[in-house]
Design an enzyme around this catalytic site. Structure first.
Site, PDB file in Angstrom:
ATOM      1  N   ASN A   9      90.164 144.662  58.183  1.00  0.00           N
ATOM      2  CA  ASN A   9      89.653 146.005  57.912  1.00  0.00           C
ATOM      3  C   ASN A   9      89.854 146.262  56.422  1.00  0.00           C
ATOM      4  O   ASN A   9      90.962 146.538  55.984  1.00  0.00           O
ATOM      5  CB  ASN A   9      90.424 147.029  58.762  1.00  0.00           C
ATOM      6  CG  ASN A   9      90.025 148.462  58.434  1.00  0.00           C
ATOM      7  OD1 ASN A   9      89.084 148.702  57.679  1.00  0.00           O
ATOM      8  ND2 ASN A   9      90.752 149.417  59.017  1.00  0.00           N
ATOM      9  N   LYS A  11      88.890 148.623  54.677  1.00  0.00           N
ATOM     10  CA  LYS A  11      89.026 150.058  54.368  1.00  0.00           C
ATOM     11  C   LYS A  11      88.162 150.404  53.142  1.00  0.00           C
ATOM     12  O   LYS A  11      87.112 149.787  52.940  1.00  0.00           O
ATOM     13  CB  LYS A  11      90.503 150.427  54.186  1.00  0.00           C
ATOM     14  CG  LYS A  11      91.339 150.008  55.414  1.00  0.00           C
ATOM     15  CD  LYS A  11      92.724 150.581  55.452  1.00  0.00           C
ATOM     16  CE  LYS A  11      93.453 150.093  56.695  1.00  0.00           C
ATOM     17  NZ  LYS A  11      94.813 150.628  56.815  1.00  0.00           N
ATOM     18  N   HIS A  95      90.124 154.740  64.321  1.00  0.00           N
ATOM     19  CA  HIS A  95      91.246 154.326  63.465  1.00  0.00           C
ATOM     20  C   HIS A  95      92.136 155.541  63.181  1.00  0.00           C
ATOM     21  O   HIS A  95      91.645 156.660  63.015  1.00  0.00           O
ATOM     22  CB  HIS A  95      90.725 153.722  62.159  1.00  0.00           C
ATOM     23  CG  HIS A  95      91.804 153.025  61.401  1.00  0.00           C
ATOM     24  ND1 HIS A  95      92.727 153.704  60.646  1.00  0.00           N
ATOM     25  CD2 HIS A  95      92.145 151.715  61.322  1.00  0.00           C
ATOM     26  CE1 HIS A  95      93.591 152.824  60.131  1.00  0.00           C
ATOM     27  NE2 HIS A  95      93.253 151.620  60.527  1.00  0.00           N
ATOM     28  N   GLU A  97      93.570 156.518  60.607  1.00  0.00           N
ATOM     29  CA  GLU A  97      93.256 157.244  59.369  1.00  0.00           C
ATOM     30  C   GLU A  97      92.140 158.255  59.620  1.00  0.00           C
ATOM     31  O   GLU A  97      92.153 159.352  59.062  1.00  0.00           O
ATOM     32  CB  GLU A  97      92.890 156.240  58.260  1.00  0.00           C
ATOM     33  CG  GLU A  97      94.134 155.501  57.771  1.00  0.00           C
ATOM     34  CD  GLU A  97      93.900 154.095  57.256  1.00  0.00           C
ATOM     35  OE1 GLU A  97      92.739 153.704  57.000  1.00  0.00           O
ATOM     36  OE2 GLU A  97      94.910 153.375  57.105  1.00  0.00           O
ATOM     37  N   GLU A 167      97.826 150.042  66.822  1.00  0.00           N
ATOM     38  CA  GLU A 167      98.272 150.156  65.436  1.00  0.00           C
ATOM     39  C   GLU A 167      99.256 151.316  65.325  1.00  0.00           C
ATOM     40  O   GLU A 167      98.830 152.485  65.201  1.00  0.00           O
ATOM     41  CB  GLU A 167      97.080 150.412  64.511  1.00  0.00           C
ATOM     42  CG  GLU A 167      96.068 149.289  64.499  1.00  0.00           C
ATOM     43  CD  GLU A 167      95.268 149.262  63.202  1.00  0.00           C
ATOM     44  OE1 GLU A 167      95.192 148.196  62.594  1.00  0.00           O
ATOM     45  OE2 GLU A 167      94.750 150.323  62.792  1.00  0.00           O
ATOM     46  N   GLY A 173     100.224 150.034  56.416  1.00  0.00           N
ATOM     47  CA  GLY A 173     100.322 150.125  54.960  1.00  0.00           C
ATOM     48  C   GLY A 173     101.721 150.430  54.453  1.00  0.00           C
ATOM     49  O   GLY A 173     101.901 150.764  53.284  1.00  0.00           O
ATOM     50  N   SER A 212     100.766 146.249  58.921  1.00  0.00           N
ATOM     51  CA  SER A 212     101.545 145.392  58.016  1.00  0.00           C
ATOM     52  C   SER A 212     101.665 143.953  58.504  1.00  0.00           C
ATOM     53  O   SER A 212     102.702 143.313  58.319  1.00  0.00           O
ATOM     54  CB  SER A 212     102.921 146.004  57.749  1.00  0.00           C
ATOM     55  OG  SER A 212     102.784 147.248  57.081  1.00  0.00           O
TER      56      SER A 212
HETATM   57  P1  13P Z   1      97.821 147.286  56.978  1.00  0.00           P
HETATM   58  O1  13P Z   1      97.666 145.854  57.451  1.00  0.00           O
HETATM   59  O2  13P Z   1      97.515 147.476  55.531  1.00  0.00           O
HETATM   60  O3  13P Z   1      99.146 147.853  57.397  1.00  0.00           O
HETATM   61  O4  13P Z   1      96.703 148.147  57.756  1.00  0.00           O
HETATM   62  C1  13P Z   1      96.575 148.020  59.126  1.00  0.00           C
HETATM   63  C2  13P Z   1      95.351 148.733  59.542  1.00  0.00           C
HETATM   64  O5  13P Z   1      95.269 149.943  59.496  1.00  0.00           O
HETATM   65  C3  13P Z   1      94.195 147.917  59.966  1.00  0.00           C
HETATM   66  O6  13P Z   1      93.212 148.695  60.560  1.00  0.00           O
END
Ligand code: 13P
Length: 251
Positions: A9, A11, A95, A97, A167, A173, A212
């Site tokens: 992803n 982002k 997601h 976010e 997740e 992150g 992560s």
């Molecule tokens: P990270 O791997 O940067 O923690 O992000 C995970 C994520 O949100 C994937 O959709």
């Protein structure tokens, strides 16, 4: 048997130049890699270019979101049909976010899941608890309500053409990963929730872990019986790191 899936992803990252280099790196590196399905999810504006750069390499393309309507006066939105037209096979829905920053509700997410499937896109439904929710011991209740809201709306049969990603919000992150045991506990619970509706669909349902994941911790996570791959954020922006994660998932 469930074929592991490793999805990057990306982002809201990249430029045309960096995305081209990253795609070339991934496409070149997957040659000869078997026993894992590899997927990249770039920002919308790069989808067609990434599709062209992938060419015939065994890398699938996905989007990070979609809109529910088929088309029309929805300024700024992107339909499932447009994603298919741009070469996508998958789309991420729900997601954390988007849930947190853009106010997406379980209802919206269920409608996006349906819109994806009506266009033969495979939705990757994301679920996950916040740190407060984990500390309040409500992880499984939160995951359950997120999963069940969509399963109630779309029916369990729809999950034969879907993926679920766990997740934990506190691990996204942050550099803090759920331990393999913590992740396995939630994955097993998710599979049990699906199995209450259909044992067959639950047994075949791919459950990804995200939060992560790095080359250094991927193998121990993917060794867990109910973890069928990963949804990778930051580490998917580096082709070598991402490929190492893909190799860790290959069976
Ligand atoms: P990270 O791997 O940067 O923690 O992000 C995970 C994520 O949100 C994937 O959709």
């Amino acid at each position: 048997m469930r074929t592991p899936l490793v999805a990057g992803n990306w982002k809201m990252n990249g430029t045309r130049a960096s995305v081209a280099a990253l795609t070339q790196g991934v496409a070149a590196g997957v040659a000869g890699l078997e026993g894992v399905e590899v997927l990249v999810c770039p920002p919308y504006v790069y989808l067609a270019e990434v599709a062209a750069a992938i060419g015939t390499a065994p890398v699938r393309l996905g989007a990070q979101d979609l809109y529910t309507a088929a088309g029309g006066a929805y300024t700024g939105e992107i339909s499932a049909a447009m994603l298919v037209d741009s070469g996508c096979a998958y789309v991420i829905v729900g997601h954390s976010e988007r849930r947190a920053l853009l106010g997406e509700t379980d209802g919206t997410i269920a409608r996006k899941f349906m819109a994806a499937q009506e266009n033969n896109l495979i939705p990757i439904l994301c679920v996950g608890e916040t740190l407060d929710e984990r500390q309040a011991d409500s992880t499984l209740a939160v995951i359950g309500s997120q999963f069940n809201a969509v399963a109630d709306a779309v029916g369990i049969e729809a999950f034969s053409q879907a993926v679920v990603a766990y997740e934990p919000v506190w691990a996204i992150g942050t550099g803090e990963t759920a331990s393999p045991e913590q992740a396995q506990e939630v994955h097993a619970a998710l599979r049990a929730m699906a199995a209450k509706r259909s044992a067959k669909i639950a047994a075949d349902l791919r459950l990804l872990y995200g939060g992560s994941v790095k080359a250094g911790n991927a193998a121990e996570l993917f060794a867990m019986p109910d973890i069928d791959g990963g949804l990778i954020g930051g580490a998917s922006l580096d082709a070598d790191e991402f490929l190492a994660i893909c190799r860790a998932a290959a069976v």
